[in-house]
Design an enzyme around this catalytic site. Structure first.
Site, PDB file in Angstrom:
ATOM      1  N   CYS A  78       0.546  -1.170   0.297  1.00  0.00           N
ATOM      2  CA  CYS A  78      -0.199  -0.021  -0.370  1.00  0.00           C
ATOM      3  C   CYS A  78       0.720   1.550   0.143  1.00  0.00           C
ATOM      4  O   CYS A  78       1.072   2.128   1.058  1.00  0.00           O
ATOM      5  CB  CYS A  78      -1.111  -0.090   1.251  1.00  0.00           C
ATOM      6  SG  CYS A  78      -2.312   0.626   1.097  1.00  0.00           S
ATOM      7  N   CYS A 134      -5.118   2.780  -6.161  1.00  0.00           N
ATOM      8  CA  CYS A 134      -4.522   3.311  -4.493  1.00  0.00           C
ATOM      9  C   CYS A 134      -5.932   3.842  -4.392  1.00  0.00           C
ATOM     10  O   CYS A 134      -5.247   5.344  -4.767  1.00  0.00           O
ATOM     11  CB  CYS A 134      -3.666   4.176  -4.418  1.00  0.00           C
ATOM     12  SG  CYS A 134      -3.058   5.239  -2.991  1.00  0.00           S
TER      13      CYS A 134
END
Lengths: 489, 124
Positions: free
Chosen positions: A239, A433
């Site tokens: 991430c 994202c």
């Protein structure tokens, strides 16, 4: 899970924060919005079809996190004679990691993201509650807990990665995000203004840390601002947006408390840009400027004095070097210096690495990550070994959104190879994202190896929108937990 | 903010959301290069890394013939893009600079093709 149960789960989430959106408003939008209908459909009946196969073979999946368990489920749906074994030691391996940002910001509790491995084991799939301690790809076997030999015809590596806090001088511990053997990390992280949302306990502590920062800011007098520091290491990370998301959320909490002017927020990333995709880089820079954030590129956290509250960064840059005859240009030389930064609050994104058992084995690589042909997800040396998720050596991956594309590729290709056919499916590097830019807004940054935005929706992808907040905060968890983990979405 | 809900946006989203077609690139870009992979290697890369990819201690250039094609493709992706992650940076700061200069001079190449070529160098 039935549709109305999922709808109820979404509404329960909404209800926890009536200041952002009321249950009535959410219900109205969800009932008028065909988006909700398609999410529910994705989680219940399946968004993409799986064709049945009668191919045979013993499949061992090393790792039962989101990647491993979703792959097990999809293979189980596909193969009529499935013989699948998952090896996973962590009882909460399938927990919803993307929620750790929201736990860190006080929007969710740890209980909202903790899910039990055994509840998501597909029917008929065998589970070995242990850890692989050796890979023996030349003899098609793995060793579990140092003693048990498990053989396979086909292996899928989905171990995930390790959070390497110990690589920073002054910190200790090499852990997973949901493991409970994290006492060594918690000696220094999760208190005294040192925080990290990358492990579950750390995300709970981060919310306490933010509240402490707010209280400190309220009591703060004088012209000097309090310093909130956010780091991003020099390794690939899972991430890639989270180091910034937590910064945006701290900003929101400070604004909400009316003390934003008391605190300086500064990002220290090792790299030299905000994002690999130019369009998103520019958008984030503008968001930083609009919020009065500071940033210093090319700073890698190497040491922290948690008593004296000083972080030490390796600041690096290049300078013009000597004339290079072969290059027919001037070369560059590397320069670096150590920079000490005092902090009141620091969010640490730890360096990350492949588990040692993978890195030091024949299935690993010089950098640890499992080398695969990035389009097919097949191991570069072993034809019956496949890999996906955080431990795979593919550029820009390491998100749940990447896994959502990868696990279908692995299943399609593995089944085809079991049937003796050529590999039909290719991964294009897609990842996503959902960059939280405040409480209530998200920029949905989707991209792939072309390094261009690849929006799924006909909306400008560089804009912050509340609709993506709805997607990120309310819809992606049910889609992941009920859709992916059942092998469907 | 919630009040600004746009019906058009919702309908548009609903038309595409989660139907399994999201994110895949439709258009395929065909890129052409000035030189073939072999030409790029022999005219440019080999000057510093050796004709067999053995590296050059004096020039502090690493060997290129010690990795599989998959590993090399990773490294080439990192070098050409200044890193493989959002703000992590690159492991190859010097080569990132050099590669940009070489690409400007026309020595551009397809990463997979070059990785495949390099992985076979030591076997020649």
């Amino acid at each position: 899970m039935k549709k109305n149960e999922i709808l109820e789960e979404i509404l329960n989430e909404v209800e926890k924060h009536p200041e952002i959106m009321s249950r009535r408003e959410a219900l109205k939008y969800l009932s008028v919005s065909p988006m909700a209908a398609s999410i529910l459909a994705g989680a219940t009946i399946g968004a993409s079809s799986v064709s049945a196969s009668s191919a045979k073979g013993k499949i061992v999946i090393v790792g039962g996190g989101l990647a491993g368990m979703s792959t097990a489920a999809r293979l189980n749906n596909t193969l009529s004679n499935a013989d699948i074994t998952v090896i996973e030691p962590d009882p909460t391996s399938v927990s919803y990691q993307p929620g750790q940002t929201l736990v860190g910001a006080g929007l969710w509790d740890a209980a909202d993201i903790t899910y039990n491995r055994d509840d998501f084991l597909p029917s008929g799939v065998k589970l070995i509650k242990g850890s692989v301690t050796a890979f023996n790809p030349d003899s098609n076997s793995v060793t579990v807990d140092g003693s048990q030999e498990v053989t396979y015809d086909h292996m899928i590596i989905a171990t995930g990665l390790m959070l390497n806090y110990a690589a920073i001088k002054g910190l200790d511990g090499v852990i997973t995000s949901s493991g409970t053997d994290n006492a060594s990390v918690k000696k220094t992280v999760g208190k005294d203004g040192v925080h990290s949302i990358y492990f579950r306990d750390g995300s709970t502590a981060t919310w306490e840390g933010i509240q402490e920062l707010v209280a400190k800011a309220k009591a703060h007098k004088g012209p000097e601002k309090l310093q909130a520091v956010f780091t991003h290491p020099n390794t690939p990370i899972k991430c890639g947006g989270a180091p910034k998301k937590i910064m945006y959320l701290v900003n929101s909490r400070l604004e909400e408390a009316g003390v934003r002017d008391k605190v300086e927020l500064t990002l220290y990333p090792n790299g030299g840009k905000m994002f690999g995709v130019p369009e998103y880089h520019e958008a984030i820079l503008q968001q930083y400027k609009d919020r009065g954030f500071k940033w210093h590129y090319a700073h890698n956290l190497v040491e922290i004095d948690t008593k004296g509250k000083v972080a030490t960064f390796n600041h690096h840059w290049t300078e013009k070097g000597a004339w290079d005859e072969d290059l027919e240009e001037y070369g560059v030389e590397l320069k670096s210096e150590l920079v000490e930064v005092p902090y009141d609050f620091i969010h640490i994104t730890p360096p990350m690495k492949a588990p040692d058992v993978v890195a030091n084995s024949d299935v690993g690589s010089d950098k640890g990550w499992v080398p695969v042909t990035k389009e097919t997800m097949r191991h570069v040396k072993y034809e019956n070994v496949w890999c996906l998720g955080d431990v795979a050596a593919v550029p820009m991956g390491k998100t749940g959104g990447s896994v959502r594309k990868q696990y279908k590729v692995v299943v399609d290709n593995l089944v085809a190879s079991m049937e003796g056919k050529s590999l039909p499916s290719k991964y294009g590097g897609y990842t996503v994202c959902p960059l939280i830019t405040s409480i209530g807004t998200v920029m949905l940054a989707e991209f792939d190896w072309s390094k261009k935005p690849t929006p799924s929706f006909p909306l400008d992808p560089t804009k912050e929108r509340w609709i993506w907040w709805l997607l990120k905060v309310y819809a992606l968890k049910p889609m992941t937990i009920h859709g992916m983990l059942s092998g469907r979405a | 903010m919630i009040k600004q809900i746009s019906t058009i946006a919702l309908v548009a989203i609903a038309a595409i959301a989660f139907t399994g077609c999201s994110g895949e690139k439709k258009a395929t870009e065909v890129k052409t290069y000035k030189y073939s992979t072999t030409e790029v290697y022999e005219k440019s890369c080999s000057k510093c890394h050796g004709l067999n990819g053995e590296g050059n201690v004096e020039k502090k250039t690493p060997a290129l013939n010690d990795r599989t094609a998959g590993e090399m493709a990773q490294d080439l992706f990192d070098v050409k893009n200044g890193g493989t992650n959002q703000s992590s940076g690159t492991d190859h700061e010097i080569m990132e600079h050099n590669m940009q200069k070489l690409v400007d001079k026309g020595f551009d190449y397809d990463i997979n093709s070059m990785a495949e070529y390099m992985s076979k160098l030591s076997k020649k």
